[in-house]
Design an enzyme around this catalytic site. Structure first.
Site, PDB file in Angstrom:
ATOM      1  N   GLY A  42      43.850 101.483  86.064  1.00 38.54           N
ATOM      2  CA  GLY A  42      44.371 100.487  85.267  1.00 38.54           C
ATOM      3  C   GLY A  42      45.771 101.009  84.661  1.00 38.54           C
ATOM      4  O   GLY A  42      46.092 102.034  84.380  1.00 38.54           O
ATOM      5  N   SER A 286      49.625  83.435  68.440  1.00 38.39           N
ATOM      6  CA  SER A 286      49.638  84.552  67.947  1.00 38.39           C
ATOM      7  C   SER A 286      49.210  84.570  66.197  1.00 38.39           C
ATOM      8  O   SER A 286      49.519  83.536  65.468  1.00 38.39           O
ATOM      9  CB  SER A 286      51.063  85.226  67.747  1.00 38.39           C
ATOM     10  OG  SER A 286      51.392  86.364  66.818  1.00 38.39           O
ATOM     11  N   ARG A 332      40.774  88.848  61.148  1.00 40.74           N
ATOM     12  CA  ARG A 332      40.354  87.689  62.244  1.00 40.74           C
ATOM     13  C   ARG A 332      38.674  87.252  62.094  1.00 40.74           C
ATOM     14  O   ARG A 332      38.686  86.099  62.272  1.00 40.74           O
ATOM     15  CB  ARG A 332      40.656  88.296  63.572  1.00 40.74           C
ATOM     16  CG  ARG A 332      42.059  88.505  63.859  1.00 40.74           C
ATOM     17  CD  ARG A 332      42.376  89.327  65.094  1.00 40.74           C
ATOM     18  NE  ARG A 332      44.031  89.199  65.201  1.00 40.74           N
ATOM     19  CZ  ARG A 332      44.290  89.945  66.311  1.00 40.74           C
ATOM     20  NH1 ARG A 332      43.513  90.726  67.261  1.00 40.74           N
ATOM     21  NH2 ARG A 332      45.608  89.665  66.417  1.00 40.74           N
ATOM     22  N   HIS A 425      38.590  86.905  72.344  1.00 43.19           N
ATOM     23  CA  HIS A 425      39.930  87.798  72.433  1.00 43.19           C
ATOM     24  C   HIS A 425      40.148  89.210  72.841  1.00 43.19           C
ATOM     25  O   HIS A 425      40.850  89.666  73.631  1.00 43.19           O
ATOM     26  CB  HIS A 425      40.778  87.413  71.161  1.00 43.19           C
ATOM     27  CG  HIS A 425      42.009  88.168  71.258  1.00 43.19           C
ATOM     28  ND1 HIS A 425      43.071  87.738  72.010  1.00 43.19           N
ATOM     29  CD2 HIS A 425      42.715  88.967  70.307  1.00 43.19           C
ATOM     30  CE1 HIS A 425      44.023  88.273  71.774  1.00 43.19           C
ATOM     31  NE2 HIS A 425      44.054  89.026  70.836  1.00 43.19           N
ATOM     32  N   ARG A 459      38.801  94.280  64.774  1.00 45.46           N
ATOM     33  CA  ARG A 459      39.983  95.082  64.931  1.00 45.46           C
ATOM     34  C   ARG A 459      41.230  94.304  64.348  1.00 45.46           C
ATOM     35  O   ARG A 459      41.123  93.098  64.314  1.00 45.46           O
ATOM     36  CB  ARG A 459      40.351  95.155  66.566  1.00 45.46           C
ATOM     37  CG  ARG A 459      41.765  95.612  66.480  1.00 45.46           C
ATOM     38  CD  ARG A 459      42.458  95.578  68.333  1.00 45.46           C
ATOM     39  NE  ARG A 459      42.266  94.533  68.954  1.00 45.46           N
ATOM     40  CZ  ARG A 459      43.304  93.599  68.856  1.00 45.46           C
ATOM     41  NH1 ARG A 459      44.371  93.882  67.810  1.00 45.46           N
ATOM     42  NH2 ARG A 459      43.389  92.453  69.318  1.00 45.46           N
TER      43      ARG A 459
END
Lengths: 661, 253
Positions: A42, A286, A332, A425, A459
């Site tokens: 990655g 965003s 969020r 997300h 997060r």
């Protein structure tokens, strides 16, 4: 609690743990580094920064990515920014505050030691990126600019318009390519890791498939670093790239790496709503837009009026109403649930009624329009002037996002409010790692979103970029030495070793299996079906009943997959359908584990919301007595997993009911 | 929303691998929604092809939000299709009309060999960056970020150049298959910034040398690259790179 889990958090006061660790961790001398090989899978922020930095230190690095270039990794799509405790705004920020906000934002399900280290090195990240020539936004005096993100009351987010991830990744990519040019990194693009090779319990290499020729390859490494991102695509529709997958992490899991908190997924509140059954992915708008966009729905159910025709007093700015202290900038998980609550209650807008408005009109005119007017000495400006002036400022801040929104929806967000709805997300869960980022397989590490470590159950915005780069630039270069210092006598193992041969054989038989089903249903159709199950039963709201159903449905779907899937073409050609078949097959297993984990966690915390466990006003109800632990799952074959619990100890933070009111 | 489905005829370049001969195949799609993206239309086509026992069309794509630079279709003679400043993945079918025939080819350039169908090999771009598209600063060497003051205009110009997504549309648009716009964007970003000064001369020479080695053609000055660039990278970057190159040749020791 399990005795198999040792988080290896260094002793001593919180603020001194990392300094102490760095000063005492065993070192590898430069001559030995040249003989040690590290495989990095990655090349996003974590992988590219780790590969570049380890090569700078003198290790021999092999880096792998499935895309055509390391620069394509999905970190590139991160929009809003990266947090750092620089306190450049003099607004009271500090390492401790960033640490505290992150633990609280994660609903008290992350490790203190890891998160404090993250906050500490955040400041170095900004310095490093600027030194590389990353063009962050600046003020007229030439200093760096900051903005706010959710779950914080300071301005600590550094950004480059709405494409911060792109600029940071290109910085890490250029550092990586520099090492490629110097011959210190061998880059394998269009290669996919299909298994980890373990010898005597240690990770010793990987089996990779060259996606152009289709051939399998064996690669030895003294250590293997998985920097392979998250698994949000298990939901089919997400903001992830089409190729984002769990395969590397899942193979590691099946080779003995425990999976931490698999059910902790982040549903991002501001995404463009689904428009049709053909939809292949969802696009994020965003979180930075919540600095200036106000979220609302009509006060009246099923209001059919155009949003601009609904007067101010008939609008419900429900986040400002419910959470006055943080308003539109709540974390969020809270913003997402609040949107779902309004839509489920019948107040949703748009053709699907599964959307809410994100409206810039107020701040465009009143905040920016007025500020500009006063800057230009315009007295008593009329509305048209204010809008014209404000529009320029909004364009500079969010222009590319507004353009993207218009391109996708055919509506102009300068004129009408955006319609947004939550979408999958990010995944806070991932491979369980200790303080050194090592999984439960010695020599196998997980960095960035691929690990579970820093974000708890939710997060905060602008913290993913921070964690990816922290792990790659500043953590792994130290911690990998702790392991490799004991490996200096290990000569490179011949890839004809039976462990490599066996691993390759297993990979080969799996590829044959996919190709030989020759059924009638496309891989895509299975993926879509799995996504629906996950979204409906393991998404924003979960219940015991739903999760139990989901497990049965996933098992049935998996069985059907191996009977009826159709994978066209053959192995020895460029065959994206075959690549996808392997990824979807792994998602079909992961989905079950996620439901199992969600079922085990009889509480609500962060992004994990169990309908049975909520407060009277619909907030997440944690159970710290029973569930203050990391759930680390051990794969035991078939549908069988064993649960190991790592208790979370809070020595510096007082656990409280999270409140943003 | 709720708009009428369109009938679209696709003529798609099919080529099994880099060595095989390619040819156009014609496909008919009868239920294309105007709200679909161009790539979602290809998803539908591929599902149809697989269901019929055929071979799906191989094409590169990943983020589908216009930033990774992986998608790369040459649509009706233009890279990324008819719209300005848009990648293929962000192109929507409402930009076409019911009954349209659309011709889709891979990027055409000697330095971008076809891998399969619409997929090409753009690794030449990585090698150009590896030759010099960086600031040589090892991790840990940095000074405090605000000790390097950069005027806002300079930072904005560097950022504008840095927004290049490395898709290769500039090369595909150019009749000489020149990579000047791509290379000049990186050269400009770093030449504008104080951090890039130490290697300013070496960088431009090394990157241009590598670009030539990869077989990209010379600049035609027609500006098709910039006109077709999905990120609207400005043509003035090429002028800056030329100045940088001449300057480097004159000042180099």
């Amino acid at each position: 609690m399990s005795n198999k889990l040792d988080s290896k958090i260094p002793a001593g006061p919180l603020a001194e743990k990392w300094t102490q660790y760095r000063s005492t961790v065993p070192l590898v001398n430069p001559a030995n580094k040249r003989n040690l090989e590290v495989i990095v899978v990655g090349t996003g922020l974590a992988g590219a920064s780790a590969a570049a930095t380890l090569a700078e230190l003198g290790y021999k690095v092999k880096a792998f990515c499935f895309q055509d270039s390391p620069r394509r990794a999905h970190s590139i799509a991160a929009q809003g920014g990266i947090n750092a405790a620089k306190n450049y705004q003099n607004d009271g920020d500090s390492v401790y505050r960033l640490f505290y906000d992150t633990i609280k934002g994660g609903d008290y399900r992350a490790r203190e030691g890891n998160v404090y280290r993250l906050a500490e090195v955040s400041v170095n990240i900004i310095d490093q990126c600027v030194a590389q020539g990353v063009p962050f936004a600046r003020e007229y005096g030439g200093t760096l600019s900051n903005r706010s993100f959710g779950g914080t009351q300071v301005q600590r987010t550094f950004y480059a318009a709405g494409q911060t991830g792109q600029q940071l990744l290109l910085g890490a990519y250029s550092a990586l390519e520099r090492q490629v040019g110097l011959g210190n990194v061998k880059m394998y693009s269009r290669h996919e890791m299909l298994d980890v090779v373990t010898i005597e319990g240690k990770a010793r290499g990987i089996i990779a498939r060259n996606l152009v020729s289709g051939k399998l390859e064996r690669h030895f490494g003294h250590a293997v670093l998985l920097c392979t991102g998250g698994y949000g695509n298990v939901f089919y529709l997400s903001t992830n790239a089409m190729g984002s997958n769990v395969t590397a992490a899942w193979k590691a899991h099946k080779k003995g790496a425990f999976f931490g908190n698999p059910c902790f997924t982040q549903i991002h509140p501001t995404c463009i709503p689904v428009s049709g059954h053909y939809q292949s992915k969802l696009t994020l708008m965003s979180e930075s837009l919540r600095n200036d966009g106000r979220i609302w729905v009509p006060k009246q159910k099923d209001d059919k009026r155009h949003p601009n025709d609904i007067p101010e007093e008939e609008r419900d700015y429900y986040l400002e109403r419910r959470y006055p202290a943080f308003g539109n900038l709540v974390p969020r998980d809270i913003a997402s649930r609040a949107a779902k609550e309004r839509c489920d209650a019948g107040y949703g807008v748009g053709p699907s009624k599964m959307a809410v408005y994100l409206d810039f009109a107020y701040n465009l005119k009143n905040k920016y329009g007025r500020a500009e007017a006063s800057k230009h000495g315009i007295e008593n400006p009329d509305d048209a002037t204010l809008i014209r002036l404000g529009r320029e400022v909004v364009k500079e801040k969010y222009g590319n996002l507004f353009d993207m929104y218009k391109q996708i929806t055919n509506e102009d967000p300068y004129e009408v409010p955006m319609r947004i709805y939550p979408a999958v997300h990010y995944t806070m869960g991932g491979l369980w790692v200790d303080y050194e980022l090592m999984t439960t397989v010695p020599g196998l590490y997980a960095l960035g979103e691929a690990n579970f470590s820093d974000h708890g159950a939710n997060r905060l915005g602008a913290s993913a970029l921070m964690q990816g780069l922290a792990d790659g630039y500043f953590v792994i270069p130290y911690t990998v030495g702790s392991y490799l210092s004991k490996e200096i006598h290990t000569k490179p193992i011949d890839v004809n070793h039976e462990a490599f041969v066996e691993a390759e054989k297993a990979v080969q038989s799996r590829l044959d299996q996919f190709l030989n089903v020759k059924g009638t249903k496309t891989v895509e159709s299975y993926h879509r079906e799995l996504g629906l199950i996950m979204w409906n039963k393991c998404g924003m709201a979960r219940s015991e009943e739903g999760l139990k159903e989901a497990i049965q449905e996933i098992r049935a779907l998996r069985e059907d997959f191996y009977k009826n899937v159709r994978v066209p073409g053959n192995q020895y050609e460029f065959n994206p359908e075959l690549d996808k078949a392997g990824r979807v097959a792994d998602f079909l297993e992961l989905g079950e584990l996620m439901c199992l984990d969600a079922l085990d966690r009889n509480e609500s915390c962060g992004g994990h919301f169990r309908e049975e466990y909520q407060t009277e006003d619909g907030e997440a109800l944690r159970d710290d007595e029973a569930y203050r632990y990391v759930a680390a799952w051990e794969y035991k074959g078939g549908n069988d997993w064993g649960l190991h619990k790592e208790s979370l100890e809070y020595e510096n933070i007082k656990i409280a009911q999270r409140s943003y009111k | 929303m709720g708009s009428e489905a369109m009938k679209i005829t696709l003529k798609v370049w099919r080529q099994p691998n880099s060595k095989a001969e390619g040819k156009f195949e014609t496909y008919q799609l009868d239920h294309v929604s105007p709200d679909m993206s161009f790539l979602e239309m290809f998803d539908v086509l591929n599902e149809q092809l697989i269901a019929e026992g055929g071979e799906p069309v191989a094409f590169d794509h990943d983020c589908r939000e216009g930033i990774c630079g992986m998608c790369s279709m040459f649509i009706n003679g233009r890279p990324h299709g008819p719209k300005q400043a848009v990648t293929t993945c962000q192109l929507h079918m409402r930009s076409f009309k019911d009954g349209d025939t659309i011709v889709v080819e891979p990027w055409r350039a000697q330095s971008f060999p076809v891998i399969k169908d619409l997929t090409v090999d753009r690794s030449a771009f990585d090698r150009i960056i590896a030759a010099g598209g960086f600031v040589s600063v090892n991790t840990g060497n940095a000074v405090d970020a605000n000790s390097i003051l950069i005027p806002k205009d300079t930072a904005d110009d560097a950022f504008a150049a840095a927004t290049c997504i490395g898709c290769g549309a500039c090369v595909a648009a150019c009749k000489n298959s020149s990579a000047m716009l791509f290379v000049s964007a990186k050269v400009s970003q770093l030449a504008l910034l104080p951090q890039g000064q130490a290697e300013r001369e070496n960088r431009v020479i090394a990157m241009v040398d590598q670009m030539d080695k990869e077989g990209f053609g010379s600049c035609t000055n027609t500006g098709a690259c910039s006109a077709e660039c999905p990120k609207e990278i400005d043509l003035s970057n090429i002028a800056r790179m030329n100045r940088e190159y001449v300057r480097a040749k004159l000042v180099s020791k």
